[in-house]
Design a protein around this motif. Structure first.
Motif, PDB file in Angstrom:
ATOM      1  N   MET A  86       6.351 109.780  75.876  1.00  0.00           N
ATOM      2  CA  MET A  86       6.377 108.457  76.399  1.00  0.00           C
ATOM      3  C   MET A  86       7.234 108.597  77.615  1.00  0.00           C
ATOM      4  N   LEU A  87       8.301 109.353  77.480  1.00  0.00           N
ATOM      5  CA  LEU A  87       9.413 109.439  78.463  1.00  0.00           C
ATOM      6  C   LEU A  87       8.723 110.100  79.700  1.00  0.00           C
ATOM      7  N   ARG A  88       7.944 110.796  79.547  1.00  0.00           N
ATOM      8  CA  ARG A  88       7.059 111.454  81.030  1.00  0.00           C
ATOM      9  C   ARG A  88       6.335 110.389  81.495  1.00  0.00           C
ATOM     10  N   TRP A  89       5.579 109.556  80.730  1.00  0.00           N
ATOM     11  CA  TRP A  89       4.896 108.396  81.334  1.00  0.00           C
ATOM     12  C   TRP A  89       5.574 107.550  82.254  1.00  0.00           C
ATOM     13  N   LEU A  90       6.997 107.219  81.674  1.00  0.00           N
ATOM     14  CA  LEU A  90       7.871 106.226  82.304  1.00  0.00           C
ATOM     15  C   LEU A  90       8.616 106.904  83.542  1.00  0.00           C
ATOM     16  N   ILE A  91       8.814 108.295  83.659  1.00  0.00           N
ATOM     17  CA  ILE A  91       9.432 108.872  84.792  1.00  0.00           C
ATOM     18  C   ILE A  91       8.164 108.975  86.024  1.00  0.00           C
ATOM     19  N   ALA A  92       7.042 109.292  85.447  1.00  0.00           N
ATOM     20  CA  ALA A  92       5.787 109.243  86.178  1.00  0.00           C
ATOM     21  C   ALA A  92       5.515 108.157  87.014  1.00  0.00           C
ATOM     22  N   ILE A  93       5.764 106.861  86.077  1.00  0.00           N
ATOM     23  CA  ILE A  93       5.683 105.390  86.816  1.00  0.00           C
ATOM     24  C   ILE A  93       6.616 105.149  87.781  1.00  0.00           C
ATOM     25  N   LEU A  94       7.942 105.368  87.323  1.00  0.00           N
ATOM     26  CA  LEU A  94       9.029 105.335  88.530  1.00  0.00           C
ATOM     27  C   LEU A  94       8.948 106.192  89.641  1.00  0.00           C
ATOM     28  N   PHE A  95       8.444 107.375  89.543  1.00  0.00           N
ATOM     29  CA  PHE A  95       8.383 108.111  90.759  1.00  0.00           C
ATOM     30  C   PHE A  95       7.239 107.603  91.687  1.00  0.00           C
ATOM     31  N   LEU A  96       6.201 107.138  91.116  1.00  0.00           N
ATOM     32  CA  LEU A  96       4.962 106.550  91.876  1.00  0.00           C
ATOM     33  C   LEU A  96       5.436 105.202  92.420  1.00  0.00           C
ATOM     34  N   ALA A  97       6.513 104.545  91.753  1.00  0.00           N
ATOM     35  CA  ALA A  97       6.822 103.319  92.500  1.00  0.00           C
ATOM     36  C   ALA A  97       7.790 103.311  93.410  1.00  0.00           C
ATOM     37  N   ASN A  98       8.548 104.583  93.483  1.00  0.00           N
ATOM     38  CA  ASN A  98       9.510 105.039  94.532  1.00  0.00           C
ATOM     39  C   ASN A  98       8.683 105.374  95.684  1.00  0.00           C
ATOM     40  N   MET A  99       7.630 106.139  95.497  1.00  0.00           N
ATOM     41  CA  MET A  99       6.952 106.697  96.545  1.00  0.00           C
ATOM     42  C   MET A  99       6.197 105.502  97.234  1.00  0.00           C
ATOM     43  N   LEU A 100       5.806 104.525  96.593  1.00  0.00           N
ATOM     44  CA  LEU A 100       5.167 103.413  97.114  1.00  0.00           C
ATOM     45  C   LEU A 100       6.173 102.469  97.952  1.00  0.00           C
ATOM     46  N   ALA A 101       7.341 102.525  97.411  1.00  0.00           N
ATOM     47  CA  ALA A 101       8.301 101.818  98.186  1.00  0.00           C
ATOM     48  C   ALA A 101       8.823 102.375  99.567  1.00  0.00           C
ATOM     49  N   PHE A 102       8.914 103.743  99.314  1.00  0.00           N
ATOM     50  CA  PHE A 102       9.069 104.660 100.281  1.00  0.00           C
ATOM     51  C   PHE A 102       7.922 104.524 101.628  1.00  0.00           C
ATOM     52  N   VAL A 103       6.727 104.515 101.373  1.00  0.00           N
ATOM     53  CA  VAL A 103       5.749 104.648 102.188  1.00  0.00           C
ATOM     54  C   VAL A 103       5.744 103.019 102.638  1.00  0.00           C
ATOM     55  N   THR A 104       5.874 102.020 102.046  1.00  0.00           N
ATOM     56  CA  THR A 104       6.008 100.591 102.436  1.00  0.00           C
ATOM     57  C   THR A 104       7.166 100.568 103.398  1.00  0.00           C
ATOM     58  N   VAL A 105       8.207 100.794 103.345  1.00  0.00           N
ATOM     59  CA  VAL A 105       9.545 100.936 104.165  1.00  0.00           C
ATOM     60  C   VAL A 105       9.219 101.808 105.545  1.00  0.00           C
ATOM     61  N   ARG A 106       8.616 102.868 105.334  1.00  0.00           N
ATOM     62  CA  ARG A 106       8.196 103.740 106.558  1.00  0.00           C
ATOM     63  C   ARG A 106       7.309 103.076 107.498  1.00  0.00           C
ATOM     64  N   GLY A 107       6.627 102.027 107.012  1.00  0.00           N
ATOM     65  CA  GLY A 107       5.412 101.384 107.825  1.00  0.00           C
ATOM     66  C   GLY A 107       3.891 101.973 107.629  1.00  0.00           C
ATOM     67  N   MET A 108       3.658 102.325 106.581  1.00  0.00           N
ATOM     68  CA  MET A 108       2.480 102.751 106.085  1.00  0.00           C
ATOM     69  C   MET A 108       1.553 101.878 106.160  1.00  0.00           C
ATOM     70  N   PHE A 109       1.826 100.322 105.678  1.00  0.00           N
ATOM     71  CA  PHE A 109       1.003  99.401 105.554  1.00  0.00           C
ATOM     72  C   PHE A 109       0.884  98.302 106.862  1.00  0.00           C
ATOM     73  N   GLY A 110       1.839  98.855 107.737  1.00  0.00           N
ATOM     74  CA  GLY A 110       1.750  97.954 109.064  1.00  0.00           C
ATOM     75  C   GLY A 110       3.584  97.716 109.243  1.00  0.00           C
ATOM     76  N   PRO A 111       3.878  97.024 110.275  1.00  0.00           N
ATOM     77  CA  PRO A 111       5.191  96.862 110.526  1.00  0.00           C
ATOM     78  C   PRO A 111       5.789  95.580 109.373  1.00  0.00           C
ATOM     79  N   ALA A 112       7.051  95.806 109.139  1.00  0.00           N
ATOM     80  CA  ALA A 112       7.543  95.075 108.360  1.00  0.00           C
ATOM     81  C   ALA A 112       7.647  93.684 109.048  1.00  0.00           C
ATOM     82  N   PRO A 113       7.783  92.536 108.035  1.00  0.00           N
ATOM     83  CA  PRO A 113       7.749  91.174 108.593  1.00  0.00           C
ATOM     84  C   PRO A 113       8.910  90.993 109.337  1.00  0.00           C
ATOM     85  N   LEU A 114      10.128  91.433 108.997  1.00  0.00           N
ATOM     86  CA  LEU A 114      11.295  91.290 109.964  1.00  0.00           C
ATOM     87  C   LEU A 114      11.430  92.155 110.829  1.00  0.00           C
ATOM     88  N   ALA A 115      10.482  92.993 111.285  1.00  0.00           N
ATOM     89  CA  ALA A 115      10.510  93.797 112.354  1.00  0.00           C
ATOM     90  C   ALA A 115      10.520  93.071 114.041  1.00  0.00           C
TER      91      ALA A 115
END
Length: 77
Positions: A1-30
């Motif tokens: 169960m701990l493996r799934w939690l770590i995997a979900i947290l890792f994927l959430a961090n990766m999603l936040a990283f690509v969002t901040v880097r502009g993968m889905f377009g410019p940030a609204p505050l840009a």
């Protein structure tokens, strides 16, 4: 169960990283989203900025409490 939690947290961090880097377009505050906002103000030169301490009746930490702005009287019986 701990493996799934770590995997979900890792994927959430990766999603936040690509969002901040502009993968889905410019940030609204840009940039300015309402470039004509300042042009539409009515008399912007009349705005006055006041410090927070002067804008409201705030108690000073360590000082006496401010006097209430109400009048009181005894009740008649």
């Amino acid at each position: 169960m701990l493996r799934w939690l770590i995997a979900i947290l890792f994927l959430a961090n990766m999603l936040a990283f690509v969002t901040v880097r502009g993968m889905f377009g410019p940030a609204p505050l840009a940039g300015a989203r309402e470039p004509n906002h300042l042009n539409r103000q009515i008399h912007p030169e009349t705005l006055k900025v006041q410090p927070v301490a002067e804008a409201a009746d705030l108690a000073v930490v360590g000082g006496p409490a401010p006097a209430p702005a109400i009048s009181a009287s005894e009740l008649s019986q």
